[in-house]
Scaffold this active site. Structure first.
Site, PDB file in Angstrom:
ATOM      1  N   LYS A   9       5.803  -6.665   1.177  1.00  0.00           N
ATOM      2  CA  LYS A   9       6.085  -8.019   0.673  1.00  0.00           C
ATOM      3  C   LYS A   9       6.339  -7.992  -0.840  1.00  0.00           C
ATOM      4  CE  LYS A   9       2.147  -9.881   1.980  1.00  0.00           C
ATOM      5  NZ  LYS A   9       1.394  -8.809   2.639  1.00  0.00           N
ATOM      6  N   ARG A  20      -9.224  -6.268   5.073  1.00  0.00           N
ATOM      7  CA  ARG A  20      -8.023  -7.081   4.831  1.00  0.00           C
ATOM      8  C   ARG A  20      -7.158  -7.167   6.080  1.00  0.00           C
ATOM      9  NH1 ARG A  20      -6.044  -3.534   0.462  1.00  0.00           N
ATOM     10  NH2 ARG A  20      -4.290  -4.905   0.067  1.00  0.00           N
ATOM     11  N   ARG A  27      -5.314   0.368  -6.520  1.00  0.00           N
ATOM     12  CA  ARG A  27      -5.980  -0.935  -6.518  1.00  0.00           C
ATOM     13  C   ARG A  27      -7.403  -0.795  -6.003  1.00  0.00           C
ATOM     14  NH1 ARG A  27      -2.089  -5.504  -3.921  1.00  0.00           N
ATOM     15  NH2 ARG A  27      -4.064  -6.020  -2.927  1.00  0.00           N
ATOM     16  N   ARG A  45      -0.766   3.937  -1.864  1.00  0.00           N
ATOM     17  CA  ARG A  45      -0.163   3.022  -2.849  1.00  0.00           C
ATOM     18  C   ARG A  45      -0.820   3.142  -4.221  1.00  0.00           C
ATOM     19  NH1 ARG A  45       0.337  -3.296  -1.518  1.00  0.00           N
ATOM     20  NH2 ARG A  45      -1.935  -3.296  -1.609  1.00  0.00           N
ATOM     21  N   ARG A  49      -1.751 -17.883   3.732  1.00  0.00           N
ATOM     22  CA  ARG A  49      -2.505 -16.832   4.402  1.00  0.00           C
ATOM     23  C   ARG A  49      -3.434 -17.397   5.477  1.00  0.00           C
ATOM     24  NH1 ARG A  49      -2.131 -12.228   0.552  1.00  0.00           N
ATOM     25  NH2 ARG A  49      -3.991 -10.984   0.738  1.00  0.00           N
TER      26      ARG A  49
END
Ligand code: AMP
Length: 219
Positions: free
Chosen positions: A17, A172, A161, A129, A92
């Site tokens: 996204k 998540r 992160r 990531r 969300r």
């Protein structure tokens, strides 16, 4: 239909996204509004909101609908959002989807793009990531900027992160299944939902989105 192009971009964490919204923002000259980026910036700056949400973010849980809608309302009232916005990571929950509909009116959301990627693949992507703390550019762990720890675009620090740990990733993805998946029916019932195959190259996904926007007469 209003001329304002408001795109809600849905998809699991790691579906791409952020990467797609950054590109679409350049291409269509509308701001990339990421509630996750806004919250991370607040945490980094140590604002009252940042202090309030830090632990929730680190655990991979969702912050309250009220707070998210306050941030979105504020951001969408800024002058650069007059022509529209790419909403990345919001909505969300059903509560947020309903609140956004109340805020913008029944034709306020132009289209909802669901970037679809299998769970095994997003888990792999999230573990690899890395992200620039300054400009938000996303890398994978084998990219030169990730290996050196210095962003090739802005010189900022490239880090993992805090919520890209195995435990937070699992939390998540569970939150996505529980709270966000029901939005697909909500938006499909309004004729706004389009599925985009996210398991292809970044360019191919951008092209597929562009095609949809042209077909819908939104450009
Ligand atoms: P993201 O960068 O979109 O993965 O968001 C990072 C974190 O910010 C999430 O795990 C949540 O803790 C919080 N967050 C971002 N957007 C929302 C939202 N719309 N509703 C609730 N929490 C959010």
């Amino acid at each position: 239909m209003s001329n304002r192009l408001v795109l809600v971009v849905l998809g699991k964490q790691g579906a791409g996204k952020g990467t797609q919204c950054a590109r679409l923002s350049e291409r269509y000259h509308i701001p990339h509004v990421s509630t996750g980026d806004i919250l991370r910036a607040a945490v980094k700056a140590g604002t009252p909101v940042g202090v309030e949400v830090k632990e929730v973010l680190d655990r991979g849980e969702l912050v309250s609908d009220d707070l998210i809608m306050r941030l979105i309302e504020e951001r969408l009232s800024e002058s650069d959002a007059v022509a529209g916005a790419l909403l990345d990571g919001c909505t969300r929950t059903l509560g947020q989807a309903e609140a956004l509909e109340n805020l913008l009116g029944p034709t306020g959301v132009s289209l909802v793009l669901n970037i679809d990627v299998p769970t095994e693949l997003v888990t792999k992507r999230l573990s690899a990531r890395r992200v620039c703390q300054e400009c938000g550019t996303i890398y994978t762990d084998t990219d030169v900027s990730a290996v050196s720890g210095t962003c090739e675009k802005c010189g900022g620090d490239v880090v993992q992160r805090a919520d890209d740990t195995p435990e937070a990733i699992a939390t998540r993805l569970a939150a996505y299944e529980r709270d966000t998946r029901p939005l697909l029916d909500f938006y499909a019932a309004r004729g706004l939902l389009v599925d985009v195959d996210g398991d292809q190259s970044v360019d191919a996904v951008s092209d597929a989105i562009h095609q949809v926007l042209v077909e819908r007469g939104l450009l």
